[in-house]
Design an enzyme around this catalytic site. Structure first.
Site, PDB file in Angstrom:
ATOM      1  N   CYS A 118       0.850  -1.230   0.215  1.00  0.00           N
ATOM      2  CA  CYS A 118       0.046  -0.073  -0.040  1.00  0.00           C
ATOM      3  C   CYS A 118       0.756   1.164  -0.104  1.00  0.00           C
ATOM      4  O   CYS A 118       0.641   2.136  -0.960  1.00  0.00           O
ATOM      5  CB  CYS A 118      -0.842  -0.082   1.407  1.00  0.00           C
ATOM      6  SG  CYS A 118      -1.996   1.322   1.215  1.00  0.00           S
ATOM      7  N   CYS A 119       2.056   1.167   0.904  1.00  0.00           N
ATOM      8  CA  CYS A 119       2.839   2.294   0.946  1.00  0.00           C
ATOM      9  C   CYS A 119       3.484   2.500  -0.362  1.00  0.00           C
ATOM     10  O   CYS A 119       3.846   3.612  -0.662  1.00  0.00           O
ATOM     11  CB  CYS A 119       3.848   2.253   2.122  1.00  0.00           C
ATOM     12  SG  CYS A 119       3.209   2.995   3.817  1.00  0.00           S
ATOM     13  N   CYS A 201      -1.376   8.556   7.341  1.00  0.00           N
ATOM     14  CA  CYS A 201      -2.647   8.175   6.838  1.00  0.00           C
ATOM     15  C   CYS A 201      -3.437   7.881   7.924  1.00  0.00           C
ATOM     16  O   CYS A 201      -3.043   7.153   8.913  1.00  0.00           O
ATOM     17  CB  CYS A 201      -2.630   6.986   5.776  1.00  0.00           C
ATOM     18  SG  CYS A 201      -1.753   7.285   4.279  1.00  0.00           S
ATOM     19  N   CYS A 204      -3.679   4.298   9.401  1.00  0.00           N
ATOM     20  CA  CYS A 204      -2.412   3.771   9.895  1.00  0.00           C
ATOM     21  C   CYS A 204      -1.776   4.596  11.051  1.00  0.00           C
ATOM     22  O   CYS A 204      -0.612   4.193  11.323  1.00  0.00           O
ATOM     23  CB  CYS A 204      -1.530   3.471   8.867  1.00  0.00           C
ATOM     24  SG  CYS A 204      -1.823   2.389   7.553  1.00  0.00           S
ATOM     25  N   CYS A 227       7.506   4.244   6.151  1.00  0.00           N
ATOM     26  CA  CYS A 227       6.798   4.148   4.915  1.00  0.00           C
ATOM     27  C   CYS A 227       7.560   3.826   3.531  1.00  0.00           C
ATOM     28  O   CYS A 227       6.916   3.071   2.492  1.00  0.00           O
ATOM     29  CB  CYS A 227       5.802   5.331   4.291  1.00  0.00           C
ATOM     30  SG  CYS A 227       6.555   6.772   4.774  1.00  0.00           S
TER      31      CYS A 227
HETATM   32  S1  SF4 Z   1       0.534   4.781   5.536  1.00  0.00           S
HETATM   33 FE1  SF4 Z   1      -1.087   2.920   5.554  1.00  0.00          FE
HETATM   34  S2  SF4 Z   1      -2.859   4.008   4.086  1.00  0.00           S
HETATM   35 FE2  SF4 Z   1      -0.916   5.070   3.836  1.00  0.00          FE
HETATM   36  S3  SF4 Z   1      -0.075   4.249   1.903  1.00  0.00           S
HETATM   37 FE3  SF4 Z   1       0.888   3.526   3.829  1.00  0.00          FE
HETATM   38  S4  SF4 Z   1      -0.200   1.422   4.304  1.00  0.00           S
HETATM   39 FE4  SF4 Z   1      -1.314   2.702   2.854  1.00  0.00          FE
END
Ligand code: SF4
Length: 231
Positions: A118-119, A201, A204, A227
């Site tokens: 996701c990151c 985010c 998270c 991240c």
């Molecule tokens: S902080 Fe969490 S929601 Fe944001 S990009 Fe990374 S995994 Fe995805």
């Protein structure tokens, strides 16, 4: 300048600038590397650097990574910063896929099933793309934020993205940051006043209670601590 020359320059400058003020480091950075940018998260450290930059070099490019998953307070902080500093464009950098496309391709709540993926989609790839336009970047990381940042130099060669990286407030404490914010009446994210010392985010980031590590609220319950933007 080839890679060897860049690394030699960086090592020399890291020694020379170690005891320089953040403003002196910024002034050197924008003069020596006109093709430089600042990555702003609208966190406490970054609003300090925006304030300094608009005094030292108001035309320096500033961008933010819009993951689509920020807190509403973070977007409101961005809007207040845009009003405060009308000359700064605050370039919005977005992922290549929307949240809906992410669900279609990877399933729901990827931040739970694979936070690194996701990151990578929503932060690392967009950052990689924008940094190809520059030969240096500025960040607000500080050494005492996390063990992974303890060895950050004020000037270093960023091998991950292949450009020179300036961390002007690497040596600052949390108190230094908040002293600057108060003394200069800098806009900041109100979540900081509600037990969010570090803000990422919404999915998270959780509140951090007194006595906890300030970054304990990031990817809480997972081994992940960064991240992927900073090595
Ligand atoms: S902080 Fe969490 S929601 Fe944001 S990009 Fe990374 S995994 Fe995805």
């Amino acid at each position: 300048m080839n890679l060897f020359e860049k690394e030699a320059l960086v090592q020399q400058k890291a020694v020379e600038l170690e005891n320089a003020t953040a403003e002196e480091i910024l002034a050197y950075a924008v003069e020596a590397f006109p093709n430089i940018t600042f990555a702003c998260s609208f966190g406490a450290e970054d609003v300090v650097l925006v304030d300094m930059l608009q005094k030292i070099s108001p035309t320096t490019d500033i961008f933010y990574l819009d993951t689509d998953f920020h807190f509403k307070e973070t977007y409101e902080t961005r809007d207040r910063m845009v009003e405060r500093y009308p000359g700064i464009p605050f370039v919005r950098v977005q992922p290549e896929i929307t949240p809906e496309e992410q669900v279609e391709q990877f399933g729901p709540e990827l931040w739970k099933s694979d936070a690194n993926q996701c990151c990578n989609i929503r932060k690392v790839q967009p950052l990689t793309n924008i940094l190809t336009k520059y030969n240096a970047w500025i960040t607000g990381i500080r050494r005492d934020q996390a063990p992974t940042r303890a060895n950050a130099k004020k000037v270093e060669y960023d091998t991950k993205f292949g450009l020179i990286k300036f961390n002007p407030i690497a040596g600052w404490t949390t108190e230094d940051v908040w002293n600057y914010i108060r003394e200069n009446d800098v806009i900041y994210n109100p979540l900081h006043d509600n037990y969010y010392p570090s803000i990422g985010c919404e999915y998270c980031t959780r509140q951090v209670m007194p006595g906890e590590d300030p970054r304990a609220g990031r990817w809480s319950g997972q081994e992940k601590t960064e991240c992927g933007l900073h090595k």
